[in-house]
Motif scaffolding. Structure first.
Motif, PDB file in Angstrom:
ATOM      1  N   ARG A 134     -56.194 -55.276 -64.240  1.00  0.00           N
ATOM      2  CA  ARG A 134     -55.561 -56.583 -63.896  1.00  0.00           C
ATOM      3  C   ARG A 134     -55.186 -57.524 -65.171  1.00  0.00           C
ATOM      4  O   ARG A 134     -54.227 -57.923 -65.340  1.00  0.00           O
ATOM      5  N   LEU A 135     -56.056 -57.001 -66.191  1.00  0.00           N
ATOM      6  CA  LEU A 135     -55.648 -57.578 -67.599  1.00  0.00           C
ATOM      7  C   LEU A 135     -54.493 -56.778 -68.335  1.00  0.00           C
ATOM      8  O   LEU A 135     -53.511 -57.588 -68.807  1.00  0.00           O
ATOM      9  N   MET A 136     -54.432 -55.689 -67.855  1.00  0.00           N
ATOM     10  CA  MET A 136     -53.289 -54.906 -68.493  1.00  0.00           C
ATOM     11  C   MET A 136     -51.966 -55.199 -67.871  1.00  0.00           C
ATOM     12  O   MET A 136     -51.002 -55.601 -68.595  1.00  0.00           O
ATOM     13  N   ILE A 137     -51.866 -55.429 -66.565  1.00  0.00           N
ATOM     14  CA  ILE A 137     -50.702 -55.921 -65.915  1.00  0.00           C
ATOM     15  C   ILE A 137     -50.326 -57.453 -66.406  1.00  0.00           C
ATOM     16  O   ILE A 137     -49.031 -57.560 -66.665  1.00  0.00           O
ATOM     17  N   ARG A 138     -51.408 -58.238 -66.415  1.00  0.00           N
ATOM     18  CA  ARG A 138     -51.047 -59.618 -66.856  1.00  0.00           C
ATOM     19  C   ARG A 138     -50.476 -59.777 -68.361  1.00  0.00           C
ATOM     20  O   ARG A 138     -49.585 -60.290 -68.643  1.00  0.00           O
ATOM     21  N   ARG A 139     -50.942 -58.721 -69.364  1.00  0.00           N
ATOM     22  CA  ARG A 139     -50.649 -58.662 -70.541  1.00  0.00           C
ATOM     23  C   ARG A 139     -49.070 -58.112 -70.652  1.00  0.00           C
ATOM     24  O   ARG A 139     -48.062 -58.404 -71.518  1.00  0.00           O
ATOM     25  N   CYS A 140     -48.817 -57.311 -69.626  1.00  0.00           N
ATOM     26  CA  CYS A 140     -47.435 -56.779 -69.765  1.00  0.00           C
ATOM     27  C   CYS A 140     -46.559 -57.793 -69.309  1.00  0.00           C
ATOM     28  O   CYS A 140     -45.283 -57.866 -69.716  1.00  0.00           O
ATOM     29  N   GLN A 141     -46.960 -58.647 -68.558  1.00  0.00           N
ATOM     30  CA  GLN A 141     -46.125 -59.677 -68.021  1.00  0.00           C
ATOM     31  C   GLN A 141     -45.899 -60.783 -69.216  1.00  0.00           C
ATOM     32  O   GLN A 141     -44.866 -61.377 -69.445  1.00  0.00           O
ATOM     33  N   GLU A 142     -46.955 -60.995 -69.724  1.00  0.00           N
ATOM     34  CA  GLU A 142     -47.078 -62.069 -70.951  1.00  0.00           C
ATOM     35  C   GLU A 142     -46.251 -61.733 -72.139  1.00  0.00           C
ATOM     36  O   GLU A 142     -45.616 -62.453 -72.584  1.00  0.00           O
ATOM     37  N   THR A 143     -46.195 -60.356 -72.580  1.00  0.00           N
ATOM     38  CA  THR A 143     -45.466 -60.037 -73.514  1.00  0.00           C
ATOM     39  C   THR A 143     -44.027 -59.713 -73.302  1.00  0.00           C
ATOM     40  O   THR A 143     -43.085 -59.883 -74.162  1.00  0.00           O
ATOM     41  N   GLY A 144     -43.568 -60.057 -72.019  1.00  0.00           N
ATOM     42  CA  GLY A 144     -42.124 -59.897 -71.721  1.00  0.00           C
ATOM     43  C   GLY A 144     -41.585 -58.223 -71.540  1.00  0.00           C
ATOM     44  O   GLY A 144     -40.693 -58.390 -71.005  1.00  0.00           O
ATOM     45  N   THR A 145     -42.463 -57.203 -71.709  1.00  0.00           N
ATOM     46  CA  THR A 145     -41.703 -56.165 -71.652  1.00  0.00           C
ATOM     47  C   THR A 145     -41.940 -55.395 -70.192  1.00  0.00           C
ATOM     48  O   THR A 145     -40.996 -54.832 -69.819  1.00  0.00           O
ATOM     49  N   LYS A 146     -42.946 -56.117 -69.469  1.00  0.00           N
ATOM     50  CA  LYS A 146     -43.046 -55.757 -68.116  1.00  0.00           C
ATOM     51  C   LYS A 146     -43.015 -54.311 -67.964  1.00  0.00           C
ATOM     52  O   LYS A 146     -42.672 -53.533 -66.622  1.00  0.00           O
ATOM     53  N   MET A 147     -43.573 -53.626 -68.756  1.00  0.00           N
ATOM     54  CA  MET A 147     -43.544 -52.203 -68.913  1.00  0.00           C
ATOM     55  C   MET A 147     -45.145 -51.543 -69.165  1.00  0.00           C
ATOM     56  O   MET A 147     -45.739 -52.187 -69.930  1.00  0.00           O
TER      57      MET A 147
END
Length: 593
Positions: free
Chosen positions: A412-425
């Motif tokens: 859940r943390l990992m997915i949220r960070r992918c969203q926050e950084t803008g990479t979404k990857m």
């Protein structure tokens, strides 16, 4: 400072409550029921996970440090005045207890609390306050008179009579005490002992002496006269004396008004309240800065200065990221353990405006440094070749849709960070014994996230590029890896022509497999959708034609065989393997039938 002023009453915040939109108000300004919309931003307000609003603990501490005692007392007494005027004695008692905590020797507050206790019919507590006042002001007969009145309410006539007699000892012309003494002595149920009779004669003598030379009709009535007749004596019931009526309906006695500069019972207009606010906010920026340090604005979870401070429904404040990480693990406040299920369900983590403004005003350089640290961390997380997050689950392939059910806190943390950084990857690898995850995987790009009320989510992704793992690592519980991307070898001339021919032949076999093998491989074909169209340039993508990956996914192959094909950077080798596999399947009696 203006930052500490309530947007509603424009006075220093008192018992501050931070609502769901992030703005903070005095508790009384919000009222008993939370208003439907914010008074500042008009955002809809909701009370999440709690039936009553809770004060912001951090703001309460900051106000206590930054506002001097006189300012806090003045603010408290303004609220006290309004509560008494509206008859809210329970609320007034709560304010008075806080006020006496700030100023235990404040006579005005002590008298007021005793009267509030009387209004609430809590006579023993009222007596305790009056006993303290008797010690502080032993010469003030008014205090002993009030004490006697309360004793009368409790049915303690003898004790009350002693207090009234003490009043007359201090001031023989205290007509209210004379009146009450005569009233007690003329009651039928009062025991007329010798000492009481003597006391009665003394009182009568005092009355005669004090009324000598006056109109006989105004003299103190005899034992046989009624209490109503007694009350009609204007000399006894002179203006401003508190006697038979409720104590709380009167202003403070003159002796106390002279000793106090408070504004509590004086009638103040809104303009005067504005003047109080202006005085309260007059502290200079330098004064406030000297009273606060960065440790006062430190998150108790990450032990760093707040970044995007969020106040949760129970009144505690943390960094937004810290709140989210805590809710990943358990839907409760990390300090008081109050349930935050409703808060988690809403998913609206609004920053506390007054704290943001305070940090920007008082500690601009420290806040800039804190933001820089956050940006650096985000930049590190945005790198798609070093320390990329790895979701250890299954094999995925370029161009293929992959749906995930995310419920573990680390992911859940990992997915949220992918969203926050803008990479979404992030990377996806299958598990492999002895290595945590396989040496080869595929990058996935988040297309859509559906959040569930309990924090879980359904994540729709699409495969992008293949990679090889160079180094493995960990970050906050999930796996990471340094990677290099794989790319098919390019060919030209005759090799390209031969490759094109092999490609077309294999695609035809794939079409036959798709058209005739529906019943045999129905589940796979339905799950992964229709066969992708053939591409004109077979070398346009570094991963080759997307239909190849669709076929690999649907074929009934061992997962290790599929992993080997994923790692192959030769399109010719991949097509050859697929052609051979398709021939075997198409030639099988089960499939042909």
């Amino acid at each position: 400072m203006e930052v500490f002023l309530c947007p509603s009453c424009h006075l220093p915040l008192w018992e501050p409550v931070t609502v769901s939109c992030g703005h903070s108000f005095c508790r009384r300004c919000l009222g008993e029921d939370l208003p439907s919309k914010c008074l500042v931003c008009a955002d809809e307000l909701v009370c999440l996970g709690s039936k009553t609003v809770s004060c912001n603990f951090l703001l309460c501490d900051l106000l206590e440090k930054c506002l001097d005692k006189d300012t806090r007392l003045a603010r408290l007494k303004i609220d006290l005045e309004d509560l008494l005027r509206s008859g809210n004695y329970t609320g007034a008692l709560r304010i008075l207890k806080k006020g006496l905590g700030l100023a235990p020797d404040d006579l005005e507050l002590r008298v007021c609390r005793s009267e509030v206790y009387v209004a609430l019919q809590r006579y023993p507590e009222a007596l305790k306050d009056l006993e303290v006042l008797c010690i502080q002001e032993p010469e003030e007969c008014e205090i002993f008179f009030r004490k006697g009145k309360i004793l009368l309410e409790m049915g303690c006539k003898s004790e009350a009579l002693q207090q009234f007699q003490h009043c007359l000892t201090l001031n023989s012309n205290f007509h209210a005490a004379q009146c009450e003494t005569e009233k007690v002595l003329t009651t039928d149920d009062f025991p007329l002992l010798d000492t009481v009779l003597e006391l009665k004669r003394d009182v009568s003598q005092n009355l005669k002496e004090s009324n000598s030379g006056k109109d006989p009709t105004l003299l103190m009535p005899s034992e046989g006269e009624s209490l109503q007749d007694l009350k009609q004596s204007k000399e006894v019931w002179h203006e401003g004396t508190i006697c038979d009526e409720n104590l709380t309906s009167h202003t403070l006695p003159e002796w106390l008004q002279k000793k106090s500069n408070s504004i509590v019972f004086a009638k103040k207009e809104e303009t005067e309240k504005g003047a109080v606010a202006e005085t309260t906010g007059a502290e200079s920026m330098q004064d406030i800065r000297s009273l606060l340090s960065t440790s006062d604005l430190e998150c108790s979870l990450c032990i760093r200065m707040f970044f995007e401070p969020v106040t949760i429904p129970c009144g505690h404040t943390f960094c937004k990221e810290c709140v989210e990480r805590c809710l990943d693990h358990r839907p409760n406040c990390p300090l008081c353990k109050q349930s935050l299920r409703e808060y988690l369900k809403a998913g609206k983590y609004r920053t506390t405006v007054v704290l943001e403004e305070l940090m920007l005003t008082i500690f601009p350089s420290q806040l800039a440094d804190r933001k820089q640290i956050h940006q650096t961390e985000m930049a590190e997380l945005s790198n798609l070749t070093k320390n990329i997050p790895i979701f250890v689950c299954t094999l995925t392939f370029p161009g293929i849709v992959c749906s995930l059910h995310v419920f573990e806190p680390r992911y859940r943390l990992m997915i949220r960070r992918c969203q926050e950084t803008g990479t979404k990857m992030f990377g996806m690898c299958m598990f492999e014994n002895g290595k945590s995850f396989a040496d080869y995987g595929c990058m996935l790009e988040i297309q859509k996230i559906d959040f569930l009320p309990d924090g879980r989510s359904f994540v729709n992704t699409t495969g992008k590029r293949r990679f090889r793992v160079l180094r493995r690592g960990h970050k906050d519980g999930y796996n990471t890896a340094d990677i290099e991307y794989l790319e098919d070898e390019k060919v030209e001339g005759e090799e390209l022509a031969e490759l094109q021919k092999l490609h077309d032949c294999t695609y035809q076999l794939t079409q036959k497999f798709y058209e005739n093998g529906y019943m045999t491989f129905r589940h796979s074909l339905m799950h992964y959708g229709p066969l992708p169209e053939k591409e004109e340039d077979i070398q346009a993508s570094p991963d080759g034609p997307s239909w190849c990956w669709w076929l690999i996914l649907t074929l009934p192959l061992d997962v290790n065989r599929k992993l080997a094909i994923l790692s192959d950077t030769s399109l010719k080798s991949r097509l050859t393997q697929l052609k051979n596999i398709l021939n075997v399947i198409l030639e099988s009696s089960e499939f042909s039938s």
